[in-house]
Design a protein around this motif. Structure first.
Motif, PDB file in Angstrom:
ATOM      1  N   SER A  72       7.005   2.418  14.533  1.00  0.00           N
ATOM      2  CA  SER A  72       7.931   3.030  15.481  1.00  0.00           C
ATOM      3  C   SER A  72       8.861   3.980  14.733  1.00  0.00           C
ATOM      4  CB  SER A  72       8.736   1.948  16.196  1.00  0.00           C
ATOM      5  OG  SER A  72       9.634   2.530  17.107  1.00  0.00           O
ATOM      6  N   PRO A  73       8.960   5.248  15.172  1.00  0.00           N
ATOM      7  CA  PRO A  73       8.243   5.832  16.307  1.00  0.00           C
ATOM      8  C   PRO A  73       6.759   5.928  16.041  1.00  0.00           C
ATOM      9  CG  PRO A  73       9.406   7.535  15.104  1.00  0.00           C
ATOM     10  CD  PRO A  73       9.847   6.237  14.511  1.00  0.00           C
ATOM     11  N   ILE A  74       5.989   6.065  17.123  1.00  0.00           N
ATOM     12  CA  ILE A  74       4.535   5.970  17.010  1.00  0.00           C
ATOM     13  C   ILE A  74       3.936   7.091  16.185  1.00  0.00           C
ATOM     14  CG2 ILE A  74       3.999   7.291  19.096  1.00  0.00           C
ATOM     15  CD1 ILE A  74       1.828   5.154  19.665  1.00  0.00           C
ATOM     16  N   ASN A  75       4.661   8.239  16.051  1.00  0.00           N
ATOM     17  CA  ASN A  75       4.082   9.338  15.274  1.00  0.00           C
ATOM     18  C   ASN A  75       3.986   9.005  13.787  1.00  0.00           C
ATOM     19  OD1 ASN A  75       6.792   9.435  14.725  1.00  0.00           O
ATOM     20  ND2 ASN A  75       7.089  11.562  15.298  1.00  0.00           N
ATOM     21  N   LEU A  76       4.642   7.910  13.342  1.00  0.00           N
ATOM     22  CA  LEU A  76       4.500   7.487  11.951  1.00  0.00           C
ATOM     23  C   LEU A  76       3.120   6.885  11.690  1.00  0.00           C
ATOM     24  CD1 LEU A  76       8.010   5.895  11.278  1.00  0.00           C
ATOM     25  CD2 LEU A  76       7.232   8.212  10.789  1.00  0.00           C
ATOM     26  N   ASP A  77       2.365   6.616  12.779  1.00  0.00           N
ATOM     27  CA  ASP A  77       0.999   6.105  12.613  1.00  0.00           C
ATOM     28  C   ASP A  77      -0.001   7.190  12.237  1.00  0.00           C
ATOM     29  OD1 ASP A  77       1.340   3.320  13.148  1.00  0.00           O
ATOM     30  OD2 ASP A  77       1.714   3.840  15.234  1.00  0.00           O
ATOM     31  N   ARG A  78       0.442   8.460  12.168  1.00  0.00           N
ATOM     32  CA  ARG A  78      -0.442   9.541  11.725  1.00  0.00           C
ATOM     33  C   ARG A  78      -0.485   9.518  10.197  1.00  0.00           C
ATOM     34  NH1 ARG A  78       3.242  13.522  15.319  1.00  0.00           N
ATOM     35  NH2 ARG A  78       2.803  12.592  17.357  1.00  0.00           N
ATOM     36  N   ARG A  79      -1.326   8.652   9.624  1.00  0.00           N
ATOM     37  CA  ARG A  79      -1.249   8.397   8.176  1.00  0.00           C
ATOM     38  C   ARG A  79      -2.570   7.876   7.651  1.00  0.00           C
ATOM     39  NH1 ARG A  79       1.098   2.444   7.178  1.00  0.00           N
ATOM     40  NH2 ARG A  79       0.324   1.451   9.068  1.00  0.00           N
ATOM     41  N   ALA A  80      -2.579   7.728   6.326  1.00  0.00           N
ATOM     42  CA  ALA A  80      -3.642   7.002   5.619  1.00  0.00           C
ATOM     43  C   ALA A  80      -2.961   6.144   4.570  1.00  0.00           C
ATOM     44  CB  ALA A  80      -4.633   7.962   4.983  1.00  0.00           C
ATOM     45  N   THR A  81      -3.451   4.937   4.372  1.00  0.00           N
ATOM     46  CA  THR A  81      -2.865   4.040   3.355  1.00  0.00           C
ATOM     47  C   THR A  81      -3.859   3.846   2.208  1.00  0.00           C
ATOM     48  OG1 THR A  81      -3.685   2.080   4.523  1.00  0.00           O
ATOM     49  CG2 THR A  81      -1.470   2.855   5.095  1.00  0.00           C
ATOM     50  N   PRO A 137       0.826  -1.204   0.000  1.00  0.00           N
ATOM     51  CA  PRO A 137       0.000   0.000   0.000  1.00  0.00           C
ATOM     52  C   PRO A 137       0.865   1.261   0.000  1.00  0.00           C
ATOM     53  CG  PRO A 137       0.017  -0.977   2.192  1.00  0.00           C
ATOM     54  CD  PRO A 137       0.730  -1.944   1.282  1.00  0.00           C
ATOM     55  N   VAL A 138       0.310   2.317  -0.520  1.00  0.00           N
ATOM     56  CA  VAL A 138       0.977   3.624  -0.526  1.00  0.00           C
ATOM     57  C   VAL A 138       0.512   4.395   0.703  1.00  0.00           C
ATOM     58  CG1 VAL A 138       1.219   5.790  -1.773  1.00  0.00           C
ATOM     59  CG2 VAL A 138       1.155   3.631  -3.028  1.00  0.00           C
ATOM     60  N   THR A 139       1.452   5.118   1.328  1.00  0.00           N
ATOM     61  CA  THR A 139       1.160   5.816   2.583  1.00  0.00           C
ATOM     62  C   THR A 139       1.191   7.327   2.380  1.00  0.00           C
ATOM     63  OG1 THR A 139       2.102   4.021   3.902  1.00  0.00           O
ATOM     64  CG2 THR A 139       1.873   6.162   4.979  1.00  0.00           C
ATOM     65  N   VAL A 140       0.224   8.004   2.997  1.00  0.00           N
ATOM     66  CA  VAL A 140       0.198   9.466   3.058  1.00  0.00           C
ATOM     67  C   VAL A 140       0.313   9.849   4.531  1.00  0.00           C
ATOM     68  CG1 VAL A 140      -1.109  11.567   2.572  1.00  0.00           C
ATOM     69  CG2 VAL A 140      -1.292   9.600   1.031  1.00  0.00           C
ATOM     70  N   TYR A 141       1.364  10.631   4.880  1.00  0.00           N
ATOM     71  CA  TYR A 141       1.625  10.995   6.263  1.00  0.00           C
ATOM     72  C   TYR A 141       1.021  12.358   6.601  1.00  0.00           C
ATOM     73  CZ  TYR A 141       4.906   7.111   6.383  1.00  0.00           C
ATOM     74  OH  TYR A 141       5.474   5.875   6.327  1.00  0.00           O
ATOM     75  N   PHE A 142       0.636  12.508   7.895  1.00  0.00           N
ATOM     76  CA  PHE A 142       0.011  13.751   8.354  1.00  0.00           C
ATOM     77  C   PHE A 142       0.738  14.276   9.589  1.00  0.00           C
ATOM     78  CE2 PHE A 142      -3.275  11.561   6.037  1.00  0.00           C
ATOM     79  CZ  PHE A 142      -3.966  12.578   5.366  1.00  0.00           C
ATOM     80  N   GLY A 185       0.958  17.268   5.760  1.00  0.00           N
ATOM     81  CA  GLY A 185       1.924  16.385   6.383  1.00  0.00           C
ATOM     82  C   GLY A 185       3.322  16.741   5.931  1.00  0.00           C
ATOM     83  N   PRO A 186       4.339  16.055   6.472  1.00  0.00           N
ATOM     84  CA  PRO A 186       5.724  16.405   6.153  1.00  0.00           C
ATOM     85  C   PRO A 186       6.094  16.176   4.686  1.00  0.00           C
ATOM     86  CG  PRO A 186       5.622  14.368   7.427  1.00  0.00           C
ATOM     87  CD  PRO A 186       4.256  14.949   7.441  1.00  0.00           C
ATOM     88  N   SER A 187       5.385  15.262   4.007  1.00  0.00           N
ATOM     89  CA  SER A 187       5.698  14.973   2.598  1.00  0.00           C
ATOM     90  C   SER A 187       4.396  14.788   1.812  1.00  0.00           C
ATOM     91  CB  SER A 187       6.570  13.725   2.520  1.00  0.00           C
ATOM     92  OG  SER A 187       5.949  12.643   3.200  1.00  0.00           O
ATOM     93  N   TYR A 188       3.430  15.632   2.108  1.00  0.00           N
ATOM     94  CA  TYR A 188       2.069  15.448   1.604  1.00  0.00           C
ATOM     95  C   TYR A 188       2.030  15.427   0.075  1.00  0.00           C
ATOM     96  CZ  TYR A 188      -3.023  16.005   1.447  1.00  0.00           C
ATOM     97  OH  TYR A 188      -4.365  15.834   1.221  1.00  0.00           O
ATOM     98  N   LYS A 189       2.678  16.397  -0.563  1.00  0.00           N
ATOM     99  CA  LYS A 189       2.607  16.486  -2.024  1.00  0.00           C
ATOM    100  C   LYS A 189       3.270  15.283  -2.703  1.00  0.00           C
ATOM    101  CE  LYS A 189       2.284  21.529  -2.303  1.00  0.00           C
ATOM    102  NZ  LYS A 189       2.887  22.758  -2.828  1.00  0.00           N
ATOM    103  N   SER A 190       4.444  14.880  -2.197  1.00  0.00           N
ATOM    104  CA  SER A 190       5.116  13.728  -2.804  1.00  0.00           C
ATOM    105  C   SER A 190       4.346  12.438  -2.535  1.00  0.00           C
ATOM    106  CB  SER A 190       6.553  13.620  -2.271  1.00  0.00           C
ATOM    107  OG  SER A 190       6.553  13.445  -0.868  1.00  0.00           O
ATOM    108  N   ASP A 191       3.681  12.362  -1.371  1.00  0.00           N
ATOM    109  CA  ASP A 191       2.854  11.185  -1.094  1.00  0.00           C
ATOM    110  C   ASP A 191       1.725  11.059  -2.117  1.00  0.00           C
ATOM    111  OD1 ASP A 191       4.421  10.694   1.076  1.00  0.00           O
ATOM    112  OD2 ASP A 191       3.021  11.494   2.557  1.00  0.00           O
ATOM    113  N   LEU A 192       1.113  12.177  -2.481  1.00  0.00           N
ATOM    114  CA  LEU A 192       0.002  12.144  -3.436  1.00  0.00           C
ATOM    115  C   LEU A 192       0.483  11.736  -4.833  1.00  0.00           C
ATOM    116  CD1 LEU A 192      -2.117  15.267  -2.410  1.00  0.00           C
ATOM    117  CD2 LEU A 192      -2.510  12.859  -1.872  1.00  0.00           C
TER     118      LEU A 192
END
Length: 383
Positions: free
Chosen positions: A369-378, A279-284, A292-299
């Motif tokens: 891990s770290p847990i803040n990487l769970d702020r995402r959508a796949t 799956p592809v991940t979009v971080y927030f 998010g830190p890499s929102y545009k590249s994630d899209l």
């Protein structure tokens, strides 16, 4: 002799306390408190002495301990605020009944003096802030106005002195203060000749020794300022870890996309299934649903996956997450739903029909891990 011994005893106590008052602590910056923090009230009683201009040429004893100079204890009250551990302001009202000398006679003079003082806590300024310090040395300067009710006169004055605070508890301190008020004009009414004219020198001086208490109101301490450099370094390391994960995901996506392009049509279903496993991940950002830190590249990565899905006539599943370390469960559930909806809306803009997009929300989790990487959508392909 008794009064001299008292003065010497006080000096010895001050000197013996000096080592503790200027104790060496680790210096650190403190955060600015709100306007309502670090207020204080002071109450005290003074031994009050007046040196009037009318004494010139009368050869009077200058000792402040002479009986003819002393008067009843003078009350004092002040309210102030510390704006930093080393700098504060206070408004002080003092006075009741003093004793002045003119016409070779002692006269009672009822008065009050209202001053504004700038306070400098040298203990904190020179040795660093220490909430547990017992002894603080605080010089002050200022000025204000005074009035003699007995003579019905007003006078501006300048003021300077030394305040020493001895900590009794977090909220209460014992004060010992010595100061000088220099009145700019006559205030005791004595410098008037028989013809009604005033003398050549109308300045009056007031000295006092005060013992009192300080009561700290509300929050009376200062918080250590966060280590911005450490936070920045941690954020940069987390961003670097995200970038590394994104690079790996992009490489895998490109590899699978090449496989899809080069394989025969009969093998297409197998290739799609292989692609679904990545799956592809979009971080927030924390508590955000639109950035998010890499929102545009994630899209961009999402667009590549959506193009493959459209080519194969497949749909996609968007799953939203929040980290369980922050926020309440209800809020995290809402946050994960909004993140999934946000990415679904972006996919619609990429040309996929909304009925081809499924959404799910997992709420707060602790998967990565770290847990803040769970702020995402796949996003993954669904047949």
């Amino acid at each position: 002799m008794k009064k001299l011994l008292i003065v010497l005893a006080f000096a010895s106590v001050s000197l013996s306390s000096m080592a503790q008052g200027f104790d060496v602590v680790d210096k650190y910056r403190v955060a600015t408190n709100s306007f309502w923090s670090n207020w204080f009230i002071q109450v005290g009683a003074q031994y009050d002495v007046w040196y009037s201009s009318e004494e010139h040429g009368r050869h009077l004893d200058r000792s402040p301990f002479k009986k003819f100079r002393s008067s009843v204890p003078v009350p004092a009250i002040a309210i102030g605020k510390w704006f930093t551990p080393g700098l504060g302001l206070r408004t002080k009202l003092m006075g009741w009944q003093g004793r002045t000398v003119y016409d070779d006679q002692k006269h009672e003079n009822k008065y009050w003096i209202l001053n504004e003082h700038i306070l400098f806590n040298l203990s904190n300024m020179l040795c660093g802030y220490n909430p547990n310090r017992v002894w603080n040395v605080i010089p002050f300067v200022g000025g204000g106005v005074g009035r003699s009710m007995s003579a019905d006169l007003y006078s501006m004055d300048l003021s300077a002195g030394l305040l020493q605070e001895f900590r009794l508890s977090r909220k209460v301190a014992l004060n010992l203060e010595v100061a000088w008020n220099r009145c700019e004009t006559d205030i005791d009414g004595g410098n008037v000749h028989s013809d009604g004219n005033r003398g050549w020198d109308t300045h009056d001086n007031n000295l006092y020794l005060e013992l009192g208490l300080t009561f700290n109101l509300g929050k009376a301490t200062w918080e250590k300022m966060p280590d911005v450099d450490a936070i920045k370094a941690l954020s940069e390391s987390q961003i670097a870890a995200l970038r590394a994960q994104l690079d790996d995901a992009n490489a895998e996506n490109n590899r699978l996309k090449n496989l899809l392009a080069n394989q025969k049509p009969a093998e297409t279903p197998k290739t799609v299934k292989e692609f679904v496993a990545v799956p592809v991940t979009v971080y927030f950002y924390l508590d955000k649903t639109t950035s998010g830190p890499s929102y545009k590249s994630d899209l961009i990565d999402v667009k590549n996956l959506v193009d493959v899905a459209k080519d194969k006539g497949a749909g996609v599943l968007v799953t939203g997450y929040a980290d369980s370390a922050t926020g309440k469960p209800d809020h995290n559930q809402w946050l994960s739903e909004k993140r999934a909806e946000q990415v679904a809306n972006e996919i619609v803009k990429m040309g996929m029909s909304r009925d081809k997009i499924q959404t799910a929300a997992k709420g707060g989790v602790a998967i990565l891990s770290p847990i803040n990487l769970d702020r995402r959508a796949t996003v993954e392909i669904k047949n």
